[in-house]
Motif scaffolding. Structure first.
Motif, short mmCIF file in Angstrom:
data_model
loop_
_atom_site.label_atom_id
_atom_site.label_comp_id
_atom_site.label_asym_id
_atom_site.label_seq_id
_atom_site.Cartn_x
_atom_site.Cartn_y
_atom_site.Cartn_z
N TYR A 32 0.53 -0.91 0.09
CA TYR A 32 -0.22 -0.34 0.37
C TYR A 32 0.60 1.29 -0.52
O TYR A 32 1.77 1.15 0.58
N ALA A 97 -3.07 10.23 3.20
CA ALA A 97 -3.88 9.29 3.02
C ALA A 97 -3.51 7.57 2.47
O ALA A 97 -1.77 7.68 2.84
N GLY A 99 -3.54 4.07 -0.44
CA GLY A 99 -3.92 3.87 -0.88
C GLY A 99 -3.63 2.41 -1.96
O GLY A 99 -2.73 1.80 -0.80
N TRP A 100 -3.60 2.39 -2.75
CA TRP A 100 -3.04 1.20 -3.32
C TRP A 100 -2.83 1.12 -4.27
O TRP A 100 -0.95 0.59 -4.53
N ARG A 101 -2.49 2.63 -5.17
CA ARG A 101 -1.10 3.13 -6.39
C ARG A 101 -0.70 4.71 -5.66
O ARG A 101 -1.24 5.40 -5.68
N THR A 108 -7.81 8.44 -6.33
CA THR A 108 -6.33 6.93 -6.27
C THR A 108 -6.51 6.97 -4.76
O THR A 108 -6.00 5.35 -3.90
N TYR A 109 -6.88 7.39 -3.47
CA TYR A 109 -6.54 7.12 -2.45
C TYR A 109 -8.07 6.99 -1.29
O TYR A 109 -8.81 7.33 -1.69
N ALA A 110 -7.95 5.69 -0.87
CA ALA A 110 -9.13 5.29 -0.29
C ALA A 110 -9.51 5.61 1.20
O ALA A 110 -10.40 5.59 1.62
N SER A 111 -8.43 5.50 1.92
CA SER A 111 -8.02 6.29 2.97
C SER A 111 -8.03 7.47 3.36
O SER A 111 -7.23 8.20 2.79
N TRP A 112 -8.08 8.54 4.89
CA TRP A 112 -8.00 9.52 4.67
C TRP A 112 -8.22 9.71 6.22
O TRP A 112 -9.16 8.98 7.26
#
Length: 122
Positions: A32, A97, A99-101, A108-112
């Motif tokens: 990640y 943040a 994310g996966w990429r 492209t970032y899922a968590s903040w």
């Protein structure tokens, strides 16, 4: 799901330095990425810097290259943003943040994290 908590924001004079911290917990993966974004009043959220958690790959916005340094402490699951030669235009809420990429698109970032205020006075 990765939980992120930022800290280290504050008030600093132009030309000064500040170090932000981002502690990660919860569900994580070895590949990640983590990064920093900032958002000033009335402006869109913009990418600042990012890195792959388990490698030396980094990415910086042109506006902060040579002034900001992103780093990590694997044992503490903590990412840092060392900000030097701060300018008034750096004033913003800074968000951590994950994310996966590794990239500049906030999508492209899922968590903040919740954000930490950085204010640079002239």
């Amino acid at each position: 799901q990765v939980q992120l908590v930022e800290s280290g924001g504050g008030l600093v004079q132009a030309g000064g330095s500040l170090r932000l911290s981002c502690a990660a917990s919860g569900r994580t993966f070895s590949n990640y990425v983590m990064g920093w974004f900032r958002q000033a009043p009335g402006k869109e959220r913009e990418f600042v810097a990012g890195m792959l958690w388990t490698s030396t790959s980094t990415l910086y916005a042109d506006s902060v290259k040579g002034r900001f340094i992103i780093s990590r402490d694997n044992a503490k699951n903590t990412m840092y943003l060392q900000m030097n030669s701060l300018k008034p235009e750096d004033t913003a809420v800074y968000f951590c943040a994950a994310g996966w990429r590794l990239g500049v698109d906030p999508g492209t970032y899922a968590s903040w994290g919740q954000g930490t205020q950085v204010t640079v006075s002239s």
